[in-house]
Motif scaffolding. Sequence first.
Motif, PDB file in Angstrom:
ATOM      1  N   THR A 206      15.089  -1.003  -8.720  1.00  0.00           N
ATOM      2  CA  THR A 206      15.586  -1.558  -9.990  1.00  0.00           C
ATOM      3  C   THR A 206      16.160  -2.966  -9.833  1.00  0.00           C
ATOM      4  OG1 THR A 206      17.672  -0.384  -9.600  1.00  0.00           O
ATOM      5  CG2 THR A 206      16.079   0.657 -11.077  1.00  0.00           C
ATOM      6  N   SER A 207      16.440  -3.378  -8.566  1.00  0.00           N
ATOM      7  CA  SER A 207      17.083  -4.687  -8.404  1.00  0.00           C
ATOM      8  C   SER A 207      16.147  -5.756  -7.859  1.00  0.00           C
ATOM      9  CB  SER A 207      18.286  -4.568  -7.456  1.00  0.00           C
ATOM     10  OG  SER A 207      17.836  -4.217  -6.153  1.00  0.00           O
ATOM     11  N   ASP A 208      14.997  -5.353  -7.338  1.00  0.00           N
ATOM     12  CA  ASP A 208      14.106  -6.333  -6.706  1.00  0.00           C
ATOM     13  C   ASP A 208      12.874  -6.570  -7.568  1.00  0.00           C
ATOM     14  OD1 ASP A 208      12.281  -7.700  -4.943  1.00  0.00           O
ATOM     15  OD2 ASP A 208      13.516  -7.035  -3.264  1.00  0.00           O
ATOM     16  N   TYR A 209      12.615  -7.842  -7.866  1.00  0.00           N
ATOM     17  CA  TYR A 209      11.452  -8.149  -8.711  1.00  0.00           C
ATOM     18  C   TYR A 209      10.141  -7.878  -7.965  1.00  0.00           C
ATOM     19  CZ  TYR A 209      10.875 -12.505  -6.051  1.00  0.00           C
ATOM     20  OH  TYR A 209      10.668 -13.419  -5.051  1.00  0.00           O
ATOM     21  N   ASN A 210      10.235  -7.692  -6.640  1.00  0.00           N
ATOM     22  CA  ASN A 210       9.047  -7.363  -5.840  1.00  0.00           C
ATOM     23  C   ASN A 210       8.833  -5.853  -5.717  1.00  0.00           C
ATOM     24  OD1 ASN A 210       8.091  -9.904  -5.134  1.00  0.00           O
ATOM     25  ND2 ASN A 210       9.620 -10.120  -3.507  1.00  0.00           N
ATOM     26  N   ALA A 211       9.486  -5.073  -6.575  1.00  0.00           N
ATOM     27  CA  ALA A 211       9.492  -3.613  -6.428  1.00  0.00           C
ATOM     28  C   ALA A 211       8.097  -3.024  -6.230  1.00  0.00           C
ATOM     29  CB  ALA A 211      10.169  -2.972  -7.637  1.00  0.00           C
ATOM     30  N   PHE A 212       7.127  -3.446  -7.040  1.00  0.00           N
ATOM     31  CA  PHE A 212       5.786  -2.869  -6.931  1.00  0.00           C
ATOM     32  C   PHE A 212       5.115  -3.252  -5.618  1.00  0.00           C
ATOM     33  CE2 PHE A 212       5.508  -1.738 -11.533  1.00  0.00           C
ATOM     34  CZ  PHE A 212       5.080  -0.437 -11.332  1.00  0.00           C
ATOM     35  N   ILE A 213       5.345  -4.489  -5.164  1.00  0.00           N
ATOM     36  CA  ILE A 213       4.766  -4.924  -3.889  1.00  0.00           C
ATOM     37  C   ILE A 213       5.372  -4.100  -2.760  1.00  0.00           C
ATOM     38  CG2 ILE A 213       4.481  -6.881  -2.306  1.00  0.00           C
ATOM     39  CD1 ILE A 213       4.647  -8.734  -4.733  1.00  0.00           C
ATOM     40  N   ILE A 214       6.699  -3.869  -2.836  1.00  0.00           N
ATOM     41  CA  ILE A 214       7.390  -3.066  -1.816  1.00  0.00           C
ATOM     42  C   ILE A 214       6.847  -1.638  -1.814  1.00  0.00           C
ATOM     43  CG2 ILE A 214       9.626  -2.039  -1.206  1.00  0.00           C
ATOM     44  CD1 ILE A 214      10.887  -4.733  -2.174  1.00  0.00           C
ATOM     45  N   LEU A 215       6.594  -1.072  -3.003  1.00  0.00           N
ATOM     46  CA  LEU A 215       6.032   0.284  -3.092  1.00  0.00           C
ATOM     47  C   LEU A 215       4.675   0.366  -2.393  1.00  0.00           C
ATOM     48  CD1 LEU A 215       6.705   1.778  -6.641  1.00  0.00           C
ATOM     49  CD2 LEU A 215       7.385   2.718  -4.437  1.00  0.00           C
ATOM     50  N   GLY A 216       3.878  -0.685  -2.568  1.00  0.00           N
ATOM     51  CA  GLY A 216       2.566  -0.732  -1.906  1.00  0.00           C
ATOM     52  C   GLY A 216       2.712  -0.694  -0.394  1.00  0.00           C
ATOM     53  N   ALA A 217       3.786  -1.343   0.117  1.00  0.00           N
ATOM     54  CA  ALA A 217       4.051  -1.349   1.563  1.00  0.00           C
ATOM     55  C   ALA A 217       4.581   0.014   2.019  1.00  0.00           C
ATOM     56  CB  ALA A 217       5.048  -2.450   1.902  1.00  0.00           C
ATOM     57  N   VAL A 218       5.481   0.602   1.225  1.00  0.00           N
ATOM     58  CA  VAL A 218       6.064   1.907   1.561  1.00  0.00           C
ATOM     59  C   VAL A 218       4.976   2.976   1.649  1.00  0.00           C
ATOM     60  CG1 VAL A 218       7.513   3.799   0.662  1.00  0.00           C
ATOM     61  CG2 VAL A 218       8.351   1.440   0.614  1.00  0.00           C
ATOM     62  N   PHE A 219       3.980   2.882   0.792  1.00  0.00           N
ATOM     63  CA  PHE A 219       2.918   3.890   0.742  1.00  0.00           C
ATOM     64  C   PHE A 219       2.205   4.039   2.091  1.00  0.00           C
ATOM     65  CE2 PHE A 219      -1.489   5.197  -0.071  1.00  0.00           C
ATOM     66  CZ  PHE A 219      -1.251   6.420  -0.669  1.00  0.00           C
ATOM     67  N   LEU A 220       2.216   2.969   2.900  1.00  0.00           N
ATOM     68  CA  LEU A 220       1.531   3.017   4.196  1.00  0.00           C
ATOM     69  C   LEU A 220       2.086   4.118   5.098  1.00  0.00           C
ATOM     70  CD1 LEU A 220       1.254  -0.812   4.996  1.00  0.00           C
ATOM     71  CD2 LEU A 220      -0.456   0.657   3.940  1.00  0.00           C
ATOM     72  N   CYS A 221       3.333   4.580   4.836  1.00  0.00           N
ATOM     73  CA  CYS A 221       3.942   5.606   5.696  1.00  0.00           C
ATOM     74  C   CYS A 221       3.298   6.974   5.501  1.00  0.00           C
ATOM     75  CB  CYS A 221       5.453   5.689   5.458  1.00  0.00           C
ATOM     76  SG  CYS A 221       5.910   6.573   3.950  1.00  0.00           S
ATOM     77  N   THR A 222       2.540   7.170   4.430  1.00  0.00           N
ATOM     78  CA  THR A 222       1.962   8.501   4.148  1.00  0.00           C
ATOM     79  C   THR A 222       0.436   8.493   4.097  1.00  0.00           C
ATOM     80  OG1 THR A 222       2.152  10.434   2.696  1.00  0.00           O
ATOM     81  CG2 THR A 222       2.086   8.304   1.615  1.00  0.00           C
ATOM     82  N   THR A 223      -0.179   7.377   4.551  1.00  0.00           N
ATOM     83  CA  THR A 223      -1.647   7.265   4.416  1.00  0.00           C
ATOM     84  C   THR A 223      -2.400   8.361   5.167  1.00  0.00           C
ATOM     85  OG1 THR A 223      -1.578   5.642   6.194  1.00  0.00           O
ATOM     86  CG2 THR A 223      -1.792   4.794   3.944  1.00  0.00           C
ATOM     87  N   GLY A 224      -1.810   8.918   6.223  1.00  0.00           N
ATOM     88  CA  GLY A 224      -2.518   9.951   6.989  1.00  0.00           C
ATOM     89  C   GLY A 224      -2.363  11.357   6.447  1.00  0.00           C
ATOM     90  N   ALA A 225      -1.713  11.493   5.283  1.00  0.00           N
ATOM     91  CA  ALA A 225      -1.457  12.840   4.744  1.00  0.00           C
ATOM     92  C   ALA A 225      -2.755  13.603   4.451  1.00  0.00           C
ATOM     93  CB  ALA A 225      -0.608  12.741   3.477  1.00  0.00           C
ATOM     94  N   GLU A 226      -3.807  12.898   4.003  1.00  0.00           N
ATOM     95  CA  GLU A 226      -5.086  13.566   3.720  1.00  0.00           C
ATOM     96  C   GLU A 226      -5.648  14.220   4.978  1.00  0.00           C
ATOM     97  OE1 GLU A 226      -7.333  14.273   1.299  1.00  0.00           O
ATOM     98  OE2 GLU A 226      -6.096  13.576  -0.350  1.00  0.00           O
TER      99      GLU A 226
END
Length: 653
Positions: A206-226
């Motif tokens: 809610t405080s960072d204007y880069n929130a969506f870009i950061i979410l894209g980076a965070v998603f990398l932690c679960t890419t092997g779930a499939e």
Amino acid sequence: MSNHKDLQKLSAAGLLISLGIIYGDIGTSPLYVFKAIIGSEHSSFSQPISQVLVLGGVSLIFWTLTLQTTLKYVIITLRADNKGEGGIFSLFSLVRRKAKWLIIPAIVGGCALLADGIITPPITISSAIEGLQAYYPQLPTVQIVIAIIAVLFIIQQFGTSLVGKAFGPIMFIWFTMMGVLGISYIIQMPSIIKALNPYYAYQLLTSDYNAFIILGAVFLCTTGAEALYSDLGHCGRDNIRISWIYVKACLVLNYLGQAVWLLQREGQAINLNLNNPFYKIMPDWFLIFGIGIATIAAVIASQALISGSFTLIAEAVRLNLWPKVRINYPSEQKGQLYVPSVNWLLCAGCIGVVVLFKHSAKMEAAYGLSITVAMLMTTILVSKFLQRKKVPAYIIGSFLLVYLVIEGTFLLGNLVKFIHGGWFTLSIGLVLFIIMWTWHNARKIKNRYVKFIEIDDYFSIIKEMSEDEGVPKYASQLVYLTSANFNSEVESKIIYSILQKQPKRADVYWLVHVDVVDEPYKSEYEVDFLVPGKLIRVDFKLGFRVEQQINLLFRKVVEDLVKNGEVDITSTYKSLHKHKIVGDFRFVVIEKVLSRSHNLSFYEKVIMFIYTQLKKISLSEERNFGLDLSFVTVEKVPLMLTSPDSVKLERIK
């Protein structure tokens, strides 16, 4: 088979094998996830390190691993096992009778997973090798990564069962190392544990204007779930669930340790190419060993993804979603296969990624977009599976709502990556989708014009021709492959081939039908004596993971029938019969060629044009079914799209 079943039971060996096979992708993500979050401006220099960014980053990682990996995959999706097998096509096989449109999420998900397989090896291996730049700043990392990838793909053809046995212990060392390194920094700042509070994730978003870009980076932690679900058949549900507890604990400890190192540099902007937090929490004396272990773990992660791609393509071929391609079985190990065409395509794609992006920081920008799409497709298919299991509608609705929102949000976050390289994997995924969609639909179009007739109308004439010595004998045993699902029917072209094209006299006529069933390893057959001693139909019911070696399977059936005294395959030629010589067998494969016609719509013409091109480079029917080519006759017959009755022609003389 027994060994396979034993590994699926909860055991120390099963847990160790799970570590080696399943967690390569998700287990190597700490190499680049925090680097991507801090450098979420897609440059080698991060934005200044702040408490909000670091604590929020850890919180997002922890809750993504909890909701996405633990809850969705480990707890819910692993329930959707198809006789012990997992993966998107196994899941599709379980639910495909629910609705015809489910073929779309299955194909999209399969293509997204294959596209992901082209970027995972480059990013994991590059991230590991780039750690050496701390020692050798001028090191040619690109050339080293290309060399490792090339060797990895070259050894695929020899089978990986021997190497595979070492994977478990190595990955155990890898996870333990990550956990210990994380703890060594957590004890310097125990208050970092507060970062697991979801409040910090909310505060960052809610405080960072880069929130969506950061979410894209965070998603990398679960890419092997499939991969957890895809490899269900190799390890079993219990082994995956128990080993995941240890894996997740080590991952979270390592992320917390990296967070402490970053907070100790609060307010600074760091060159991430030279200061990867993953390597910075290692003592100097250990760094070279850490990089070595990381490189081996990256190779193991890549190997798991390559093997997964082979399995995916083999399933797609048997479900008629991919052109027939050569599939080799380099070892006796169950599930071990090698698809040469896919191997070299993946190899070219991986090397292309390294040449195009050069550094892991740039690959991070392209990574994750296609896998988000695959996860969304799995969510749709799992909801249908839960429906089949009679799970209450409100639970299914909640599951769909929660995960469509979570994965939809991640998809939006990853869409930012499109211009930074996401276009690469999506383009590959689109090409793969066109191939699968074309192959699936062309078969439906062709089947629309295949004419089936009642076979019992021809019983008497077939029997008479078999005994008519005026007709030259074509073969003692004549075998036709038929696509007719019912015993009472046969393609008109088969009757045309036997009676008219070139009358073919034989002692016994055989009709062989292959039905690919939803169970992965089913291998059964039925025999129907349509005309005793003259016309016999054999129906094979084979699982979508069973190798379709019709030559061997048919021979086994004939041996069983001879042993039971149900058929006599001794040659009827007097000189040979006297010595009990077995008669000759000949297979006839009828290849249906579509004739040009205005009856097809523009869309169907495009589909058939692409299909024709794909057919040229795919394996022929006789090779695909493993038939001995010296005993095969291929007859091309046209599929008439316009009946002669509809042609208007007037005689004037």
